[in-house]
Design a protein around this motif. Structure first.
Motif, PDB file in Angstrom:
ATOM      1  N   GLY A 195       2.207  13.139   4.137  1.00  0.00           N
ATOM      2  CA  GLY A 195       1.274  11.766   3.265  1.00  0.00           C
ATOM      3  C   GLY A 195       0.513  11.067   4.256  1.00  0.00           C
ATOM      4  N   ALA A 196       1.438   9.882   4.350  1.00  0.00           N
ATOM      5  CA  ALA A 196       0.678   9.038   5.451  1.00  0.00           C
ATOM      6  C   ALA A 196       0.525   9.231   6.939  1.00  0.00           C
ATOM      7  CB  ALA A 196      -0.139   7.532   5.136  1.00  0.00           C
ATOM      8  N   ASP A 197       0.521  10.230   7.720  1.00  0.00           N
ATOM      9  CA  ASP A 197       1.445  10.633   8.703  1.00  0.00           C
ATOM     10  C   ASP A 197       0.523  10.576   9.765  1.00  0.00           C
ATOM     11  OD1 ASP A 197       3.095  13.361   9.893  1.00  0.00           O
ATOM     12  OD2 ASP A 197       2.124  12.175  10.655  1.00  0.00           O
ATOM     13  N   LEU A 239       9.113   4.701  -5.972  1.00  0.00           N
ATOM     14  CA  LEU A 239       8.805   5.413  -7.620  1.00  0.00           C
ATOM     15  C   LEU A 239       8.887   6.452  -7.411  1.00  0.00           C
ATOM     16  CD1 LEU A 239       5.971   2.524  -8.285  1.00  0.00           C
ATOM     17  CD2 LEU A 239       8.446   2.629  -9.091  1.00  0.00           C
ATOM     18  N   PRO A 240       9.634   7.459  -8.144  1.00  0.00           N
ATOM     19  CA  PRO A 240       9.819   8.085  -9.306  1.00  0.00           C
ATOM     20  C   PRO A 240       8.187   9.572  -8.925  1.00  0.00           C
ATOM     21  CG  PRO A 240      11.185   7.519 -10.636  1.00  0.00           C
ATOM     22  CD  PRO A 240      10.072   6.321  -9.733  1.00  0.00           C
ATOM     23  N   THR A 241       8.509  10.287  -7.648  1.00  0.00           N
ATOM     24  CA  THR A 241       7.068  10.769  -7.730  1.00  0.00           C
ATOM     25  C   THR A 241       5.999  10.902  -8.403  1.00  0.00           C
ATOM     26  OG1 THR A 241       5.940  11.996  -6.470  1.00  0.00           O
ATOM     27  CG2 THR A 241       7.833  13.213  -7.477  1.00  0.00           C
ATOM     28  N   GLU A 242       4.697  10.849  -8.878  1.00  0.00           N
ATOM     29  CA  GLU A 242       3.714  11.090  -9.886  1.00  0.00           C
ATOM     30  C   GLU A 242       3.792  12.573 -10.368  1.00  0.00           C
ATOM     31  OE1 GLU A 242       2.360   7.367 -11.315  1.00  0.00           O
ATOM     32  OE2 GLU A 242       0.876   8.075 -10.223  1.00  0.00           O
ATOM     33  N   ALA A 243       3.283  13.852  -9.328  1.00  0.00           N
ATOM     34  CA  ALA A 243       2.641  14.519  -9.418  1.00  0.00           C
ATOM     35  C   ALA A 243       3.510  15.550  -8.270  1.00  0.00           C
ATOM     36  CB  ALA A 243       1.476  14.967  -8.949  1.00  0.00           C
ATOM     37  N   GLY A 248       1.153  -1.300  -0.166  1.00  0.00           N
ATOM     38  CA  GLY A 248       0.025  -0.189   0.140  1.00  0.00           C
ATOM     39  C   GLY A 248       0.739   0.911  -0.003  1.00  0.00           C
ATOM     40  N   VAL A 249      -0.007   2.508  -0.340  1.00  0.00           N
ATOM     41  CA  VAL A 249       1.055   3.846  -0.531  1.00  0.00           C
ATOM     42  C   VAL A 249       0.950   4.139   0.576  1.00  0.00           C
ATOM     43  CG1 VAL A 249       1.579   5.904  -1.816  1.00  0.00           C
ATOM     44  CG2 VAL A 249       0.705   3.881  -3.057  1.00  0.00           C
ATOM     45  N   ALA A 250       1.832   4.289   1.452  1.00  0.00           N
ATOM     46  CA  ALA A 250       2.337   4.937   2.777  1.00  0.00           C
ATOM     47  C   ALA A 250       2.533   7.041   2.487  1.00  0.00           C
ATOM     48  CB  ALA A 250       3.250   3.675   3.388  1.00  0.00           C
ATOM     49  N   ALA A 251       3.185   6.826   1.863  1.00  0.00           N
ATOM     50  CA  ALA A 251       3.171   8.609   1.427  1.00  0.00           C
ATOM     51  C   ALA A 251       3.681   9.039   0.419  1.00  0.00           C
ATOM     52  CB  ALA A 251       5.017   9.301   2.416  1.00  0.00           C
ATOM     53  N   THR A 252       3.716  10.040  -0.171  1.00  0.00           N
ATOM     54  CA  THR A 252       3.765  10.181  -1.746  1.00  0.00           C
ATOM     55  C   THR A 252       4.500  11.348  -1.884  1.00  0.00           C
ATOM     56  OG1 THR A 252       1.814  11.911  -1.974  1.00  0.00           O
ATOM     57  CG2 THR A 252       2.069   9.332  -2.397  1.00  0.00           C
ATOM     58  N   VAL A 305       6.239   6.564  -1.966  1.00  0.00           N
ATOM     59  CA  VAL A 305       7.033   4.973  -0.643  1.00  0.00           C
ATOM     60  C   VAL A 305       5.363   3.578  -0.227  1.00  0.00           C
ATOM     61  CG1 VAL A 305       7.957   4.784   1.573  1.00  0.00           C
ATOM     62  CG2 VAL A 305       8.418   7.064   0.823  1.00  0.00           C
ATOM     63  N   ILE A 306       6.235   3.314  -1.004  1.00  0.00           N
ATOM     64  CA  ILE A 306       5.188   2.162  -1.076  1.00  0.00           C
ATOM     65  C   ILE A 306       5.793   0.909   0.196  1.00  0.00           C
ATOM     66  CG2 ILE A 306       4.125  -0.257  -2.817  1.00  0.00           C
ATOM     67  CD1 ILE A 306       4.830   1.816  -4.833  1.00  0.00           C
TER      68      ILE A 306
END
Length: 224
Positions: free
Chosen positions: A193-195, A133-137, A109-113, A145-146
């Motif tokens: 992100g997912a803080d 992964l390189p950030t998309e946006a 799951g994506v934890a933070a972007t 971060v996954i």
């Protein structure tokens, strides 16, 4: 208005896999009946097509993909690739016992972007497994971060007493050994992100919840 929500037919998927199960019954004569069950499932879901962000949105300055990394990860990695169930039931006289354990395979799951390299390095200090992964946006050079939620075994137990032909008392425990999912990656108030701030220590994606052991008792009545 700061946000809108709408339905979109944004992706096509393909799911392949296998399901297998087996059950065996032993007649123990005066000692009752024993039933063993084994079930296994393995599957894989892949995105075969993802629509681009509509021009109407990009014209408004929307940089986030219509079906972004969070949604793509949820579809392809948000369910366990493999599940295993082992169960044993024993019925003797008016008593019945059922013990079952389920292994949920790992998920992601994506934890933070849009995290800086410094933040990602901080995540790695004692945290659970993740990939980037390189950030998309976000900012060029930042990362998405996954996180990996590790496989877990969850065991249930119930004991039943058939007081009469129509009334049964059942007591039991779900998640008998108080198993919890992998903890979220620890973050700080400075991280977007997912803080969790300590409020949500476990991921909402967990396939078996995050409440630990649950004890129960129920009375069943059957009317003929």
């Amino acid at each position: 208005m700061t946000s809108v929500r709408y339905f979109s037919n944004a992706a096509d998927t393909r799911t392949t896999g296998v399901d297998a199960s087996a059950r065996y019954l032993w007649d123990l004569a005066d000692h009752g009946r024993l039933t063993a069950t084994v079930a296994y499932n393995r599957n894989k879901t892949e995105l075969t097509h993802v629509a681009s962000t509509p021009a109407q949105l990009t014209a408004l300055g929307v940089r986030t993909p219509l079906f972004d990394v969070t949604e793509r990860t949820r579809v392809e990695k948000g369910q366990p690739r493999d599940n295993l169930t082992l169960a044993l039931g024993w019925d003797v006289g008016r008593w019945g016992l059922h013990l079952g354990t389920h292994r949920y395979g790992e998920i992601e799951g994506v934890a933070a972007t849009n995290q800086s390299a410094a933040n990602v390095a901080a995540f790695a200090q004692g945290s659970t497994r993740f990939r980037t992964l390189p950030t998309e946006a976000g900012t060029a050079g930042n990362l998405d971060v996954i996180q990996t939620l590790e496989a877990r075994w969850v065991t249930d137990l119930d004991i039943a007493f058939r007081a009469t032909d129509t009334v049964t008392l059942v007591v039991g425990a779900n998640n008998l050994f108080n198993t919890y999912p992998t903890r979220n990656i620890a973050t700080t108030p400075q991280v977007s992100g997912a803080d969790t701030f300590g409020v949500f220590p476990y991921s909402e994606l967990s396939p078996f919840g995050w409440s630990g052991t649950y004890y129960y008792a129920r009375l069943e009545a059957r009317f003929q």
